[in-house]
Motif scaffolding. Sequence first.
Motif, mmCIF file in Angstrom:
data_model
loop_
_atom_site.group_PDB
_atom_site.id
_atom_site.type_symbol
_atom_site.label_atom_id
_atom_site.label_comp_id
_atom_site.label_asym_id
_atom_site.label_seq_id
_atom_site.Cartn_x
_atom_site.Cartn_y
_atom_site.Cartn_z
ATOM 1 N N PHE A 36 62.646 -57.645 25.561
ATOM 2 C CA PHE A 36 63.126 -56.312 25.702
ATOM 3 C C PHE A 36 62.642 -55.639 26.993
ATOM 4 O O PHE A 36 63.646 -54.948 27.693
ATOM 5 C CB PHE A 36 62.507 -55.309 24.752
ATOM 6 C CG PHE A 36 63.171 -53.802 24.785
ATOM 7 C CD1 PHE A 36 64.338 -53.320 24.413
ATOM 8 C CD2 PHE A 36 62.031 -52.957 25.480
ATOM 9 C CE1 PHE A 36 64.571 -51.895 24.572
ATOM 10 C CE2 PHE A 36 62.540 -51.556 25.766
ATOM 11 C CZ PHE A 36 63.710 -51.111 25.251
ATOM 12 N N GLU A 37 61.314 -55.558 27.369
ATOM 13 C CA GLU A 37 60.807 -55.044 28.603
ATOM 14 C C GLU A 37 61.627 -55.761 30.010
ATOM 15 O O GLU A 37 61.883 -55.293 30.907
ATOM 16 C CB GLU A 37 59.274 -55.145 28.787
ATOM 17 C CG GLU A 37 58.642 -54.500 27.552
ATOM 18 C CD GLU A 37 58.825 -52.707 27.701
ATOM 19 O OE1 GLU A 37 59.381 -52.473 28.733
ATOM 20 O OE2 GLU A 37 58.205 -52.178 26.852
ATOM 21 N N VAL A 38 61.639 -57.165 29.696
ATOM 22 C CA VAL A 38 62.218 -57.880 30.949
ATOM 23 C C VAL A 38 63.751 -57.415 30.924
ATOM 24 O O VAL A 38 64.337 -57.171 31.946
ATOM 25 C CB VAL A 38 62.158 -59.258 30.666
ATOM 26 C CG1 VAL A 38 63.060 -60.063 31.451
ATOM 27 C CG2 VAL A 38 60.504 -59.677 30.749
ATOM 28 N N ALA A 39 64.549 -57.611 29.783
ATOM 29 C CA ALA A 39 65.819 -56.926 29.854
ATOM 30 C C ALA A 39 66.073 -55.711 30.450
ATOM 31 O O ALA A 39 67.053 -55.364 31.022
ATOM 32 C CB ALA A 39 66.469 -57.329 28.457
ATOM 33 N N LEU A 40 65.339 -54.740 29.868
ATOM 34 C CA LEU A 40 65.287 -53.413 30.483
ATOM 35 C C LEU A 40 65.228 -53.187 32.018
ATOM 36 O O LEU A 40 66.166 -52.597 32.651
ATOM 37 C CB LEU A 40 64.016 -52.509 29.893
ATOM 38 C CG LEU A 40 64.246 -51.172 30.224
ATOM 39 C CD1 LEU A 40 65.414 -50.489 29.915
ATOM 40 C CD2 LEU A 40 62.844 -50.499 29.832
ATOM 41 N N ALA A 41 64.353 -54.103 32.507
ATOM 42 C CA ALA A 41 64.109 -54.111 34.149
ATOM 43 C C ALA A 41 65.436 -54.463 34.800
ATOM 44 O O ALA A 41 66.042 -54.163 35.605
ATOM 45 C CB ALA A 41 62.781 -54.797 34.467
ATOM 46 N N GLN A 109 58.653 -46.632 20.273
ATOM 47 C CA GLN A 109 59.859 -47.228 19.158
ATOM 48 C C GLN A 109 61.108 -47.975 19.660
ATOM 49 O O GLN A 109 61.635 -48.896 19.148
ATOM 50 C CB GLN A 109 60.434 -45.790 18.503
ATOM 51 C CG GLN A 109 61.041 -45.973 17.270
ATOM 52 C CD GLN A 109 61.319 -44.935 16.585
ATOM 53 O OE1 GLN A 109 61.019 -43.509 16.760
ATOM 54 N NE2 GLN A 109 61.723 -45.248 15.293
ATOM 55 N N ASP A 110 61.640 -47.762 21.092
ATOM 56 C CA ASP A 110 62.620 -48.459 21.576
ATOM 57 C C ASP A 110 62.144 -50.222 21.486
ATOM 58 O O ASP A 110 63.138 -50.990 21.005
ATOM 59 C CB ASP A 110 62.799 -48.072 22.898
ATOM 60 C CG ASP A 110 63.406 -46.870 23.022
ATOM 61 O OD1 ASP A 110 63.832 -46.260 21.994
ATOM 62 O OD2 ASP A 110 63.662 -46.350 24.070
ATOM 63 N N VAL A 111 60.931 -50.281 21.823
ATOM 64 C CA VAL A 111 60.512 -51.696 21.756
ATOM 65 C C VAL A 111 60.491 -52.312 20.583
ATOM 66 O O VAL A 111 60.893 -53.314 20.138
ATOM 67 C CB VAL A 111 59.134 -51.741 22.634
ATOM 68 C CG1 VAL A 111 58.700 -53.187 22.709
ATOM 69 C CG2 VAL A 111 59.033 -51.006 24.087
ATOM 70 N N ILE A 112 59.812 -51.459 19.784
ATOM 71 C CA ILE A 112 59.397 -51.956 18.292
ATOM 72 C C ILE A 112 60.743 -52.121 17.530
ATOM 73 O O ILE A 112 60.859 -53.297 16.992
ATOM 74 C CB ILE A 112 58.220 -51.143 17.459
ATOM 75 C CG1 ILE A 112 57.040 -51.194 18.242
ATOM 76 C CG2 ILE A 112 58.462 -51.403 16.094
ATOM 77 C CD1 ILE A 112 55.833 -50.340 17.971
ATOM 78 N N ASP A 113 61.551 -51.170 17.497
ATOM 79 C CA ASP A 113 62.815 -51.410 16.667
ATOM 80 C C ASP A 113 63.787 -52.315 17.257
ATOM 81 O O ASP A 113 64.523 -53.208 16.469
ATOM 82 C CB ASP A 113 63.703 -49.876 16.550
ATOM 83 C CG ASP A 113 62.942 -48.925 15.791
ATOM 84 O OD1 ASP A 113 62.120 -49.303 14.927
ATOM 85 O OD2 ASP A 113 63.568 -47.756 15.875
ATOM 86 N N THR A 114 63.714 -52.679 18.716
ATOM 87 C CA THR A 114 64.567 -53.617 19.171
ATOM 88 C C THR A 114 64.123 -55.075 18.864
ATOM 89 O O THR A 114 64.760 -55.778 18.391
ATOM 90 C CB THR A 114 64.862 -53.374 20.664
ATOM 91 O OG1 THR A 114 65.237 -52.302 20.947
ATOM 92 C CG2 THR A 114 65.645 -54.464 21.219
ATOM 93 N N SER A 115 62.703 -55.097 19.035
ATOM 94 C CA SER A 115 62.237 -56.594 18.618
ATOM 95 C C SER A 115 62.452 -56.677 16.948
ATOM 96 O O SER A 115 62.740 -57.863 16.910
ATOM 97 C CB SER A 115 60.733 -56.255 18.760
ATOM 98 O OG SER A 115 59.917 -57.556 18.174
ATOM 99 N N LEU A 116 62.248 -55.957 16.417
ATOM 100 C CA LEU A 116 62.542 -55.968 14.756
ATOM 101 C C LEU A 116 64.284 -56.480 14.830
ATOM 102 O O LEU A 116 64.247 -57.459 13.977
ATOM 103 C CB LEU A 116 62.516 -54.854 14.078
ATOM 104 C CG LEU A 116 63.195 -55.147 12.449
ATOM 105 C CD1 LEU A 116 62.040 -55.921 11.505
ATOM 106 C CD2 LEU A 116 63.378 -53.700 11.980
ATOM 107 N N MET A 117 65.143 -55.804 15.408
ATOM 108 C CA MET A 117 66.309 -55.933 15.164
ATOM 109 C C MET A 117 66.829 -57.527 15.868
ATOM 110 O O MET A 117 67.701 -58.316 15.128
ATOM 111 C CB MET A 117 67.381 -54.966 15.912
ATOM 112 C CG MET A 117 67.346 -53.908 15.015
ATOM 113 S SD MET A 117 68.480 -54.213 13.491
ATOM 114 C CE MET A 117 68.021 -52.627 12.554
ATOM 115 N N LEU A 118 66.107 -57.843 16.885
ATOM 116 C CA LEU A 118 66.421 -59.108 17.413
ATOM 117 C C LEU A 118 66.144 -60.312 16.577
ATOM 118 O O LEU A 118 66.597 -61.475 16.101
ATOM 119 C CB LEU A 118 65.576 -59.328 18.670
ATOM 120 C CG LEU A 118 66.027 -58.733 20.127
ATOM 121 C CD1 LEU A 118 65.001 -58.911 21.150
ATOM 122 C CD2 LEU A 118 67.223 -59.361 20.419
#
Lengths: 349, 349, 349, 349
Positions: A36-41, A109-118
Amino acid sequence: MSYTLAISPLLAPILGDDAAARLFSAEADLEAMLRFEVALAEAQSRSGLVTAEAAKQIAIVAQGLSRNSADHAEAIARDAMVVPGLVAALKKAAGPSLEASIHLGSTSQDVIDTSLMLRAKQAISGIVERSKTIENLLSDLEKRFGALPLTARTRMQKALQVTVSNRLALWRIGNAAARTSLASLSFPLQFGGPVGTLEAFGPKGSALKRELALALGLDVLDHCWHTERSPILSIGNACAGVTTALGKIGIDVVLMAQNEFSEVKLQGGGTSSVMHHKQNPVKAEVLVTLARFNASQLSALHAAGVHEQERSGTAWTLEWMVLPQMIVAAAASARLTEELLRSIERFGP
Amino acid sequence: MSYTLAISPLLAPILGDDAAARLFSAEADLEAMLRFEVALAEAQSRSGLVTAEAAKQIAIVAQGLSRNSADHAEAIARDAMVVPGLVAALKKAAGPSLEASIHLGSTSQDVIDTSLMLRAKQAISGIVERSKTIENLLSDLEKRFGALPLTARTRMQKALQVTVSNRLALWRIGNAAARTSLASLSFPLQFGGPVGTLEAFGPKGSALKRELALALGLDVLDHCWHTERSPILSIGNACAGVTTALGKIGIDVVLMAQNEFSEVKLQGGGTSSVMHHKQNPVKAEVLVTLARFNASQLSALHAAGVHEQERSGTAWTLEWMVLPQMIVAAAASARLTEELLRSIERFGP
Amino acid sequence: MSYTLAISPLLAPILGDDAAARLFSAEADLEAMLRFEVALAEAQSRSGLVTAEAAKQIAIVAQGLSRNSADHAEAIARDAMVVPGLVAALKKAAGPSLEASIHLGSTSQDVIDTSLMLRAKQAISGIVERSKTIENLLSDLEKRFGALPLTARTRMQKALQVTVSNRLALWRIGNAAARTSLASLSFPLQFGGPVGTLEAFGPKGSALKRELALALGLDVLDHCWHTERSPILSIGNACAGVTTALGKIGIDVVLMAQNEFSEVKLQGGGTSSVMHHKQNPVKAEVLVTLARFNASQLSALHAAGVHEQERSGTAWTLEWMVLPQMIVAAAASARLTEELLRSIERFGP
Amino acid sequence: MSYTLAISPLLAPILGDDAAARLFSAEADLEAMLRFEVALAEAQSRSGLVTAEAAKQIAIVAQGLSRNSADHAEAIARDAMVVPGLVAALKKAAGPSLEASIHLGSTSQDVIDTSLMLRAKQAISGIVERSKTIENLLSDLEKRFGALPLTARTRMQKALQVTVSNRLALWRIGNAAARTSLASLSFPLQFGGPVGTLEAFGPKGSALKRELALALGLDVLDHCWHTERSPILSIGNACAGVTTALGKIGIDVVLMAQNEFSEVKLQGGGTSSVMHHKQNPVKAEVLVTLARFNASQLSALHAAGVHEQERSGTAWTLEWMVLPQMIVAAAASARLTEELLRSIERFGP
């Protein structure tokens, strides 16, 4: 919801599912968070919010970061989640020049929820595949045994004579209904920033969200769902639907396998530590267990459904304790059903 | 699922909903069951299975049958459901010449499940209407107070300054998601005969089912869902979705109404038996209660999801104890939310 | 916890229990609440806090007050409970000279919790009696059938040959353990005043509490349990213990009654609306249903266990929705078990 | 109930408890199971059922057996539990001359239930110790802050002025009640043989049971509790009692820590990934989470309470999935409460 309970080694071979459990390991979670962090950047570099070079460097630094949960234990104990510590570690490893380009405008929360959804998306996709295999196995059974007679039973008493085909049909419609629910699930990106308003990006926020979702292969909702947890609840509902549908196959097999009935013959079966004549239909039994387990977990998940204000620590943490277990239970149920159906040597008289 | 628990008179004014409770009264249930029997005879008369005259007579006799539950108590105690006794009473009242034309090819579960669906459909439709009213009320609040400042709070701590509009948006998306789930529900006719195969009708069964569903305004499934309870579970899931979404409004109002916050001012409010200075936000509190109630009931409903063999007395009966309560709780929650939103005199500073 | 859900007339004959349901009717609740108010004034008259004449008058006025819930509906809708309105009605009926002597130093929660305990004590006592009857019936069965052979079954498969006596022993220890739990329950008076400190009475509070408890036949705790709900949770736990223990009898009978097993013959049994050869073991089935029902309700009751600050409206209200149902389910379970055991005509081959 | 779910490394530092989790690891389970087998042979050697030399040899062989769960995976997948494979491995390692002296007259359930009780006893004892520490910490807080004023709040609204001492009293009675429940638990040996009748030992069975219990430090019940699970349910009830009692401390602290209240000041506190001004009361939040978690798990545990016939594979397996989680949650709750109370720097104004 980025963490999970893993099944103990003494339960996993029967109650677990390797592929699903792996998706909910600490390593897979950290991996998805960093993704997520990499894709965000990267997405932000295309909007000019960070430089292309910074995005590239962040990807490289993220690659080298520890996925070992022990390295994050202290931070987790302090923050009740891994993200603040993980982001700090990423920034430290990246150095001062990149700091401002990391986690920009986002929140834990963006990181955690997105990791879950992936990972939920991938796990559910695996269960859908199993469900199709189950459908095929039911068709095979239909061909082999469908025309044979079977006693229909209502309220545990003999009702009328039907055929094996009729019983198989009940199993098939349950499995099909469960799969339809799984297939209709959506797995949205979470991206709202500190209080869900993406206020760091102004009018650019919406496009950035869309781009990020595309990069990660996730769905997009118009709104931030920090506190609107129906995507989570729907996954839980669908997983309970799976264990319920397959639990019916389990209870029916358990009853058919009773010695006096002998309406089914299974290859293998569990052994007893002392009664060597026994052939216990353990996989069928466990299907019933998993159905009851998920039914109860669903109340915990829905108890976690009300998120007060702009973020609920209490409710959110409860989701983490429950949803991964439900998904793994559904995956295990599908695996066991497949094995059980393959082991049927005789169905009917 | 034809019976229900009614809320006690001392709870009903706050925790109940008159319209929904009426739908799940004994009278309404008996009425709907007889409606099924009458529609069945009529549909069968069009296929030539019973005479048009018989169908007409059955309708007249059903009209005159007692809807007083006391008249059925003995049969219920014996059979654990009303249908065998009700059908016997109908046959007796109709006389020997009509007996064979009553309940022809059907079974208790067809009557009970269909009666439930007729009434659930109407109850859910009422909740959908309330949900639209809630949406309108939220729009009104948006117009009146949306631009005012509000403190966003995460993990129960001050986060950033936002506007009332942002908080209202969280409420709106929750209410909208819950309504979407309600609107996507299907309410299928149950019609399978003794063991779900409609074996009395041969190739005519399918057309008869379609005709009967049309007459009753219900959906049609290709299969008999005697043991495939996802239509029931979906209604429960959606009702829990309603109480969860509105429970968020409740907990937010409770927190905003804390004296030190005073972010909302409500007209009315509960009184205390001794502390006359108090204004308790009781409707908001009850919204939280109802959310927790339905979350727990959902586990009971899913525990009832596995129906063994061709009909499960144990699981089915559990549905009867739980689903009507969940629907009434959802209806009450919608009613209370409407009242609560109407009572907001100030929102924000 | 003074209110309850009453079972609908169409469920009551099978799932209810008349005596228990009556205790949780609106009338019985209002009666018990007024009994508290009258006993309070009497106890206070002995401490000189109110005059003996006032206490006497209050008793007379309370006698004449309406127990009709409809007369309280408006107040309930406003306050989410009946007490503030009931106390106001009592004061109004008593007139200005008695007002100050009514509900003196007390609070709504004292009234509601005490009313619950008065009635729970009586209901539990009724279940204990039934449990003793069940024990006697099990002894009778032991005498009649104990020496006969029976197949012990583990994991639903034939294990070893035992006797009927062995199976009956399993039932007996379950019933005995459940009764032990019931018998060890305590039913404390609630008396703490507005915030649980009895601050209106200073050093006299403790003696007054003791006297009031004695008058009402309730236990005394040193502390006020406004927010410490273990007395409530213990009742719920014990009621779940009853339905679980008797649920085992139910599932065993259901399995023994399967046609191929025929290990038990029951008198009576439920009829089918169309399959007239069937004898459904409906009472045994319902025992399983009630066990599952209470298991789920227990999660709702424990979800209501955390009471924030000095009184929790949300959690308290949830208790009201759940505990009476659990008690009635336990009472119904005991009643059905008694009926089921009485109906056994043959046990064993 | 010998297996457990271990908490993932990414949750353990906040939601787990090292000591409790260790007790429910695969290794500790296998260790306790083998301890049972060794103690059984020793007790039987004193009754002359096996030779003293055989018992000694069995102890030595057991010592050398693998505690690595991977070595048992295949057998677990086949039997849905580890015991048949473990006993076979023990017999194989011991050689043909000792085979008949191993697991003599016992059954898998004796091993699994006893292993659970050995470890549950130790885990509960640890929680009792924590609870005493919590009591001491509450006394310290009483000394430091008890006399300060505090606003009592009912239904989330200001009620009356009390002191910090009053609030602390509510916490103390909850903690004390929970500890009383823990302390009254019994941890019985399980020893019944294949169908619960100890039929291999005739009249010697009872003495052997007593001796074995003594050797293992466990309680003795007159009966075999293979299907009478109240010892299990009582542990679950008591663990839910702990998380509920401490959950109240959690929610009160969360509310007191709200910025506008500032009735408590905590040292440390969780950080945010972006809002660096925040001090989140995460330990207090997690106490609420754990209370809700155990409330829901309790329904699963009670759903597992009905064990059909002489052994229920389905219900038993469900216990394994749930009870260890509940115990660990209670242990974590006690640990967090201790840490939270130690972190209180100011209580009151």
